[in-house]
Write a protein that holds these residues in place. Structure first.
Motif, mmCIF file in Angstrom:
data_model
loop_
_atom_site.group_PDB
_atom_site.id
_atom_site.type_symbol
_atom_site.label_atom_id
_atom_site.label_comp_id
_atom_site.label_asym_id
_atom_site.label_seq_id
_atom_site.Cartn_x
_atom_site.Cartn_y
_atom_site.Cartn_z
ATOM 1 N N TYR A 197 10.369 -7.873 8.248
ATOM 2 C CA TYR A 197 10.649 -8.949 9.200
ATOM 3 C C TYR A 197 12.101 -9.407 9.088
ATOM 4 O O TYR A 197 12.677 -9.414 7.998
ATOM 5 C CB TYR A 197 9.694 -10.125 8.975
ATOM 6 C CG TYR A 197 8.306 -9.844 9.491
ATOM 7 C CD1 TYR A 197 7.994 -10.040 10.830
ATOM 8 C CD2 TYR A 197 7.320 -9.334 8.648
ATOM 9 C CE1 TYR A 197 6.725 -9.760 11.314
ATOM 10 C CE2 TYR A 197 6.043 -9.046 9.127
ATOM 11 C CZ TYR A 197 5.757 -9.262 10.461
ATOM 12 O OH TYR A 197 4.497 -8.963 10.950
ATOM 13 N N PRO A 198 12.712 -9.763 10.224
ATOM 14 C CA PRO A 198 14.136 -10.120 10.201
ATOM 15 C C PRO A 198 14.427 -11.344 9.336
ATOM 16 O O PRO A 198 13.691 -12.333 9.365
ATOM 17 C CB PRO A 198 14.465 -10.389 11.681
ATOM 18 C CG PRO A 198 13.148 -10.681 12.321
ATOM 19 C CD PRO A 198 12.140 -9.870 11.583
ATOM 20 N N THR A 199 15.491 -11.239 8.568
ATOM 21 C CA THR A 199 15.929 -12.343 7.717
ATOM 22 C C THR A 199 16.387 -13.509 8.586
ATOM 23 O O THR A 199 17.100 -13.322 9.577
ATOM 24 C CB THR A 199 17.079 -11.890 6.814
ATOM 25 O OG1 THR A 199 16.633 -10.776 6.033
ATOM 26 C CG2 THR A 199 17.543 -13.006 5.896
ATOM 27 N N ILE A 200 15.996 -14.711 8.233
ATOM 28 C CA ILE A 200 16.383 -15.867 9.035
ATOM 29 C C ILE A 200 17.868 -16.180 8.843
ATOM 30 O O ILE A 200 18.442 -15.888 7.792
ATOM 31 C CB ILE A 200 15.519 -17.097 8.734
ATOM 32 C CG1 ILE A 200 15.678 -17.559 7.283
ATOM 33 C CG2 ILE A 200 14.063 -16.824 9.054
ATOM 34 C CD1 ILE A 200 14.934 -18.849 6.977
ATOM 35 N N THR A 201 18.459 -16.768 9.860
ATOM 36 C CA THR A 201 19.893 -17.064 9.846
ATOM 37 C C THR A 201 20.197 -18.547 10.011
ATOM 38 O O THR A 201 21.317 -18.981 9.736
ATOM 39 C CB THR A 201 20.594 -16.300 10.979
ATOM 40 O OG1 THR A 201 19.926 -16.608 12.230
ATOM 41 C CG2 THR A 201 20.536 -14.790 10.748
ATOM 42 N N HIS A 202 19.211 -19.325 10.484
ATOM 43 C CA HIS A 202 19.424 -20.738 10.785
ATOM 44 C C HIS A 202 18.323 -21.593 10.154
ATOM 45 O O HIS A 202 17.222 -21.106 9.890
ATOM 46 C CB HIS A 202 19.428 -20.979 12.301
ATOM 47 C CG HIS A 202 20.595 -20.354 13.019
ATOM 48 N ND1 HIS A 202 20.742 -18.990 13.150
ATOM 49 C CD2 HIS A 202 21.659 -20.921 13.651
ATOM 50 C CE1 HIS A 202 21.858 -18.736 13.840
ATOM 51 N NE2 HIS A 202 22.420 -19.887 14.152
ATOM 52 N N TRP A 203 18.640 -22.868 9.936
ATOM 53 C CA TRP A 203 17.696 -23.792 9.309
ATOM 54 C C TRP A 203 17.765 -25.141 9.994
ATOM 55 O O TRP A 203 18.847 -25.650 10.268
ATOM 56 C CB TRP A 203 18.024 -23.938 7.822
ATOM 57 C CG TRP A 203 16.932 -24.567 7.015
ATOM 58 C CD1 TRP A 203 16.841 -25.875 6.605
ATOM 59 C CD2 TRP A 203 15.768 -23.922 6.505
ATOM 60 N NE1 TRP A 203 15.689 -26.078 5.869
ATOM 61 C CE2 TRP A 203 15.009 -24.884 5.786
ATOM 62 C CE3 TRP A 203 15.277 -22.606 6.572
ATOM 63 C CZ2 TRP A 203 13.795 -24.584 5.160
ATOM 64 C CZ3 TRP A 203 14.074 -22.313 5.947
ATOM 65 C CH2 TRP A 203 13.354 -23.289 5.251
ATOM 66 N N TYR A 204 16.606 -25.694 10.289
ATOM 67 C CA TYR A 204 16.517 -27.000 10.938
ATOM 68 C C TYR A 204 16.217 -28.029 9.855
ATOM 69 O O TYR A 204 15.066 -28.243 9.480
ATOM 70 C CB TYR A 204 15.420 -26.953 11.999
ATOM 71 C CG TYR A 204 15.185 -28.210 12.796
ATOM 72 C CD1 TYR A 204 16.128 -29.238 12.844
ATOM 73 C CD2 TYR A 204 14.020 -28.369 13.536
ATOM 74 C CE1 TYR A 204 15.910 -30.381 13.589
ATOM 75 C CE2 TYR A 204 13.785 -29.509 14.284
ATOM 76 C CZ TYR A 204 14.731 -30.516 14.306
ATOM 77 O OH TYR A 204 14.509 -31.653 15.047
ATOM 78 N N LYS A 205 17.262 -28.645 9.312
ATOM 79 C CA LYS A 205 17.106 -29.539 8.160
ATOM 80 C C LYS A 205 16.244 -30.754 8.495
ATOM 81 O O LYS A 205 16.342 -31.329 9.567
ATOM 82 C CB LYS A 205 18.482 -29.987 7.650
ATOM 83 C CG LYS A 205 19.231 -28.867 6.944
ATOM 84 C CD LYS A 205 20.490 -29.366 6.274
ATOM 85 C CE LYS A 205 21.174 -28.237 5.503
ATOM 86 N NZ LYS A 205 22.417 -28.669 4.846
ATOM 87 N N GLY A 206 15.409 -31.108 7.542
ATOM 88 C CA GLY A 206 14.546 -32.258 7.723
ATOM 89 C C GLY A 206 13.345 -31.990 8.604
ATOM 90 O O GLY A 206 12.646 -32.908 9.015
ATOM 91 N N LYS A 224 23.029 -21.137 8.696
ATOM 92 C CA LYS A 224 23.678 -21.927 9.740
ATOM 93 C C LYS A 224 22.752 -23.061 10.170
ATOM 94 O O LYS A 224 21.534 -22.923 10.122
ATOM 95 C CB LYS A 224 23.991 -21.037 10.944
ATOM 96 C CG LYS A 224 24.970 -19.916 10.647
ATOM 97 C CD LYS A 224 25.154 -19.037 11.876
ATOM 98 C CE LYS A 224 26.080 -17.863 11.587
ATOM 99 N NZ LYS A 224 26.211 -16.967 12.747
ATOM 100 N N PRO A 225 23.317 -24.186 10.597
ATOM 101 C CA PRO A 225 22.458 -25.259 11.131
ATOM 102 C C PRO A 225 21.825 -24.836 12.447
ATOM 103 O O PRO A 225 22.334 -23.950 13.145
ATOM 104 C CB PRO A 225 23.439 -26.421 11.332
ATOM 105 C CG PRO A 225 24.780 -25.787 11.466
ATOM 106 C CD PRO A 225 24.746 -24.540 10.623
ATOM 107 N N HIS A 226 20.712 -25.457 12.782
ATOM 108 C CA HIS A 226 20.019 -25.120 14.026
ATOM 109 C C HIS A 226 20.949 -25.314 15.230
ATOM 110 O O HIS A 226 21.873 -26.139 15.201
ATOM 111 C CB HIS A 226 18.774 -25.999 14.190
ATOM 112 C CG HIS A 226 19.087 -27.440 14.452
ATOM 113 N ND1 HIS A 226 19.270 -28.370 13.446
ATOM 114 C CD2 HIS A 226 19.255 -28.123 15.615
ATOM 115 C CE1 HIS A 226 19.534 -29.546 13.973
ATOM 116 N NE2 HIS A 226 19.523 -29.434 15.289
ATOM 117 N N VAL A 227 20.695 -24.562 16.285
ATOM 118 C CA VAL A 227 21.386 -24.757 17.559
ATOM 119 C C VAL A 227 20.620 -25.837 18.326
ATOM 120 O O VAL A 227 19.389 -25.794 18.412
ATOM 121 C CB VAL A 227 21.435 -23.456 18.370
ATOM 122 C CG1 VAL A 227 22.177 -23.672 19.687
ATOM 123 C CG2 VAL A 227 22.109 -22.348 17.560
#
Length: 402
Positions: A197-206, A224-227
């Motif tokens: 499975y593809p490695t994640i690149t972004h994170w939605y903090k909190g 990277k922070p979420h878009v």
């Protein structure tokens, strides 16, 4: 030496969000698509020049006939999401006849025969790999019995294929899509190939919406922070809800962020599908009382009386988006009234293009059909940027044989 480009077909293709993501990887070419929605097929045909996009009911189009339509080309990969209403929380109330005692057997609802047709196409074309997407409830319905039945059928009908263990749910927000959208991704491949499975690149903090499919240790701070919604739509043409010109110039030309540059990279200064549903005056009065993030039941009772709904059922019937957050899931229901997708700062709902941006469709992707058709096409799609991440993992598994 140029990288090999693999050919794929797109079953239950809709407008082609899944296929667009595969082509965005520059490693795959769509050579055929099938769907029973005419406007969606016209959209698919317009945006995939190498594809034979067919308006048909797959139950009435044998794979042999479709193979003839695509000039008997070899098919390396099959992708698609066969509609399985039995697995959907939305469709649950409508299918009380499903026999729960045997795990909601997939063959009991006639709409689920579409899943069997998907398998028939895989069996006929013998692709190196197939990718099936569906709602997360696919894995958990009836305490997992439905999924076990599905897996048993696949293993019985496709004995040459290995089903990737621990089938996962992905969330588009973790791949740079400005939307929290969870989808189950099931992969099967022939012996000699693999898939991770593809490695994640972004994170939605909190947030509790993050999904790390590989269960590996990651440094959240390295992602990277979420878009967010602001990034998704703030550079698009300024419109009102009575605007009826589809192709418009952008409202912003400088100081674009990375997401906006990506969405606009193949455009000429204009973008299509800038049409928004008109909201009645009562709705606009209610919108004016809503802060970003508010839902219907956050409003004072006297405001709710302006546009009354069954409050025991429709607690979030109206929802205003938040500029700094990702959107919640864009559903096909946006084709009905759009009240669950109120613009963060304006007294209107989202335009078709704004919804498409939140889904991560690049701006050179044009939707065909009437207003409701185009909204539904956007809402039914797999986000292309997440599909691109899946495609890159598929490519890795095809090119590094075991």
């Amino acid at each position: 030496m140029a990288n090999k480009v693999y050919k794929f077909i797109d079953l239950f293709c809709g407008a082609g969000g899944f296929a667009k993501g595969f082509e965005m990887s520059n490693q795959f070419k769509c050579i055929g698509g099938i769907d029973n929605k005419k406007a969606a097929v016209e959209t698919h045909k317009l945006n995939f020049k190498n594809s034979v996009s067919v308006h048909a009911d797959i139950r009435e189009l044998p794979p042999e006939e479709f193979h003839k339509m695509i000039n008997y080309q070899d098919v390396d990969v099959v992708i698609g999401g066969p509609p399985c209403p039995t697995f959907s929380t939305i469709g649950h109330a409508k299918i009380q006849s499903v026999n729960k005692d045997n795990g909601g057997c997939i063959t009991e609802d006639p709409r689920n025969v579409l899943f069997m047709d998907y398998l028939e196409y895989v069996k006929y074309f013998k692709p190196k790999m197939f990718v099936m997407e569906n709602v997360p409830q696919f894995l958990t319905k009836y305490k997992g019995k439905t999924f076990e039945e599905v897996k048993r059928i696949i293993e019985r009908d496709l004995p040459d294929y290995h089903i990737v263990e621990n089938v996962k749910v992905l969330n588009s927000v973790n791949y740079g899509v400005p939307q929290s959208r969870r989808r189950m991704i099931l992969i099967g491949h022939l012996k000699g190939y693999s898939f991770k499975y593809p490695t994640i690149t972004h994170w939605y903090k909190g947030s509790n919406f993050n999904i790390n499919p590989n269960d590996d240790d990651i440094d959240i701070n390295s992602l990277k922070p979420h878009v967010n919604v602001e990034s998704a739509i703030s550079d698009l043409p300024n419109i009102t809800d009575n605007w009826r010109v589809s192709i418009c110039e952008y409202s912003k030309h400088g100081d674009l962020d990375d997401y906006q540059k990506l969405m606009r990279q193949n455009t000429n200064g204009t973008v299509a599908n800038n049409i928004c549903r008109m909201s009645n005056e009562r709705a606009k009065k209610v919108f004016a009382h809503m802060k970003q993030g508010d839902i219907y039941m956050d409003l004072p009772k006297e405001v709710r009386q302006i546009l009354p709904f069954r409050e025991d059922i429709f607690k979030d019937r109206l929802k205003r988006l938040v500029l700094k957050n990702p959107s919640w899931t864009i559903l096909a229901h946006i084709g009905m009234d759009g009240y669950m997708y109120i613009h963060p700062t304006e007294l209107r709902t989202l335009s078709v293009r704004e919804a498409a941006r939140i889904q991560s469709f690049p701006d050179d992707f044009t939707f065909v059909g009437n207003q409701q058709d185009t909204y539904v096409q956007v809402g039914n799609a797999v986000p292309p940027i997440m599909a691109k991440a899946i495609a890159e993992s598929v490519y890795e598994g095809l090119t590094h044989e075991n």
